[in-house]
Design a protein around this motif. Structure first.
Motif, PDB file in Angstrom:
ATOM      1  N   ASP A 167       0.488  -0.345   0.154  1.00  0.00           N
ATOM      2  CA  ASP A 167       0.110  -0.209  -0.314  1.00  0.00           C
ATOM      3  C   ASP A 167       0.744   1.264   0.140  1.00  0.00           C
ATOM      4  O   ASP A 167       1.499   1.458   1.336  1.00  0.00           O
ATOM      5  CB  ASP A 167      -0.807  -0.021   1.441  1.00  0.00           C
ATOM      6  N   ARG A 168       0.168   2.166  -0.910  1.00  0.00           N
ATOM      7  CA  ARG A 168       1.335   3.658  -1.299  1.00  0.00           C
ATOM      8  C   ARG A 168       1.639   4.355   0.761  1.00  0.00           C
ATOM      9  O   ARG A 168       1.937   4.945   0.377  1.00  0.00           O
ATOM     10  CB  ARG A 168       1.151   3.948  -2.337  1.00  0.00           C
ATOM     11  N   LEU A 169       0.352   4.163   1.085  1.00  0.00           N
ATOM     12  CA  LEU A 169      -0.334   5.606   1.551  1.00  0.00           C
ATOM     13  C   LEU A 169       1.068   4.799   3.055  1.00  0.00           C
ATOM     14  O   LEU A 169       1.295   5.785   3.998  1.00  0.00           O
ATOM     15  CB  LEU A 169      -1.657   5.626   2.630  1.00  0.00           C
ATOM     16  N   THR A 170       1.188   3.702   3.355  1.00  0.00           N
ATOM     17  CA  THR A 170       1.946   3.284   4.643  1.00  0.00           C
ATOM     18  C   THR A 170       3.264   2.941   4.578  1.00  0.00           C
ATOM     19  O   THR A 170       4.098   2.185   5.363  1.00  0.00           O
ATOM     20  CB  THR A 170       1.107   2.266   5.346  1.00  0.00           C
ATOM     21  N   LEU A 171       3.737   3.277   2.855  1.00  0.00           N
ATOM     22  CA  LEU A 171       4.814   2.945   2.848  1.00  0.00           C
ATOM     23  C   LEU A 171       5.767   3.842   3.431  1.00  0.00           C
ATOM     24  O   LEU A 171       6.870   3.624   4.187  1.00  0.00           O
ATOM     25  CB  LEU A 171       4.877   3.368   1.715  1.00  0.00           C
ATOM     26  N   ALA A 172       5.721   5.517   4.049  1.00  0.00           N
ATOM     27  CA  ALA A 172       6.266   6.281   4.951  1.00  0.00           C
ATOM     28  C   ALA A 172       6.732   5.738   6.053  1.00  0.00           C
ATOM     29  O   ALA A 172       5.587   5.290   6.875  1.00  0.00           O
ATOM     30  CB  ALA A 172       6.025   7.453   4.513  1.00  0.00           C
ATOM     31  N   PRO A 173       7.681   6.630   7.038  1.00  0.00           N
ATOM     32  CA  PRO A 173       7.348   5.873   8.527  1.00  0.00           C
ATOM     33  C   PRO A 173       6.488   6.170   9.251  1.00  0.00           C
ATOM     34  O   PRO A 173       6.153   5.690   9.981  1.00  0.00           O
ATOM     35  CB  PRO A 173       9.213   6.062   8.836  1.00  0.00           C
ATOM     36  N   THR A 174       6.771   7.231   8.774  1.00  0.00           N
ATOM     37  CA  THR A 174       5.271   8.492   9.216  1.00  0.00           C
ATOM     38  C   THR A 174       4.122   9.010   8.542  1.00  0.00           C
ATOM     39  O   THR A 174       4.432   8.802   7.371  1.00  0.00           O
ATOM     40  CB  THR A 174       6.140   9.756  10.316  1.00  0.00           C
ATOM     41  N   LEU A 175       2.984   9.203   8.987  1.00  0.00           N
ATOM     42  CA  LEU A 175       1.842   9.555   8.673  1.00  0.00           C
ATOM     43  C   LEU A 175       1.204  10.721   9.194  1.00  0.00           C
ATOM     44  O   LEU A 175       0.856  10.645  10.071  1.00  0.00           O
ATOM     45  CB  LEU A 175       1.464   8.774   8.184  1.00  0.00           C
TER      46      LEU A 175
END
Length: 314
Positions: free
Chosen positions: A173-181
């Motif tokens: 999933d692209r949205l949860t690829l980053a360490p923080t959101l």
């Protein structure tokens, strides 16, 4: 007084249901009912009033429960004292835990007790925070591991760990690829949320309200296992879960997660002790062991969670 009968009476009194106790004890309802009837006959009066939803205490039952709780605690403490004088530590410790603490903390605790104090037996109840508070206040569990939104300040709660919150999805999933959101990115997402009433659900709703939107509940479930399985199998479905509940799935590559910020929804894992009444020696040993285990793991509920949390940006 017959010790097992007193324990059964108090357990039914706290549960408010004979069928619930029968399920917990892996027996039939008629077996529990018969034992309760025999106990009532021995005491000379009805202790419970049967209702459509379960049982409630009669006036005699209320008086009996209030006095027998103290008697039971004193009797168990006396047993432990005598056994300790004989060079052995025995006793049952009724431990209430949130589902996140079920593994590996409980398995490590059990292994340690088997080696060091085989006479101590764990009686573990898994429940959500609100129910655990009620069980602890009512004397149905001796100690409890649960979540708090504020750091413990009193002597009846000890801080074990601090947990951030993560948006969880299936891998890729692209949205949860980053360490923080940013929490605001949850607006419009299809979420699996805990059912009400729930302190955690209230906290999530309040955070969304502060950003001017409402969370979209595609499904509601109390079970963390159900929440995780739904997310793992459905593209575009998410849930907000703490790190202890997703550690194994992250390692296996079944889930993907990003830590939520602004606000940073932090919960404190505490070991709660009874507000009234003394801990038995067995309870003290278990509570000290829980603290020692979590401290040896870097104040986490899992020995490998610290490195996983660091990878996620905690």
């Amino acid at each position: 007084m017959h010790l097992p009968s007193v324990k059964l009476f108090l357990e039914v009194a706290e549960a408010g249901s004979i069928s619930k106790v029968a399920t917990r004890r892996h027996t039939v309802q008629s077996h529990i009912s018969r034992q309760i009837s025999e106990f009532e006959a021995a005491l000379g009066g009805a202790l419970f009033r049967r209702t459509g939803r379960g049982v409630t205490l009669t006036p005699l039952g209320m008086r009996a429960a209030a006095r027998l709780r103290g008697w039971l605690q004193e009797t168990e403490q006396l047993q432990e004292t005598l056994r300790a004088e004989a060079g052995q530590l025995w006793g049952e410790v009724r431990l209430g835990i949130v589902p996140s603490a079920a593994h590996p903390l409980m398995t490590h605790l059990f292994d340690w007790l088997q080696r060091e104090h085989p006479g101590i037996r764990l009686n573990i109840t898994e429940a959500q925070g609100t129910e655990l508070d009620a069980l602890l206040d009512g004397g149905a569990v001796d100690i409890a591991i649960l979540f708090r939104f504020a750091r413990p300040a009193g002597s009846d709660e000890r801080l074990l760990s601090t947990a951030h919150s993560y948006l969880v999805s299936r891998p890729g999933d692209r949205l949860t690829l980053a360490p923080t959101l940013e929490f605001a990115r949850l607006e419009g997402l299809q979420l699996v949320l805990p059912r009400r009433p729930s302190h955690w659900r209230d906290a999530l709703d309040d955070a969304a309200h502060s950003h001017g939107f409402r969370l979209t509940a595609a499904a509601e479930a109390d079970s963390l296992t159900v929440q995780k399985e739904l997310v793992a199998h459905a593209p575009g479905l998410y849930s907000v879960i703490g790190p202890y509940s997703i550690d194994a799935e992250l390692r296996q590559g079944r889930l993907q997660a990003s830590r939520l910020i602004n606000p940073d929804l932090v919960r404190h894992v505490v070991l709660a002790l009874p507000k009234h009444g003394k801990l038995t020696q067995a309870c003290r040993v278990v509570s000290d062991a829980i603290e020692s285990l979590t401290q040896s793991w870097g104040q986490q509920l899992s020995p490998g969670l610290l490195s996983t949390a660091q990878q996620l940006g905690a």
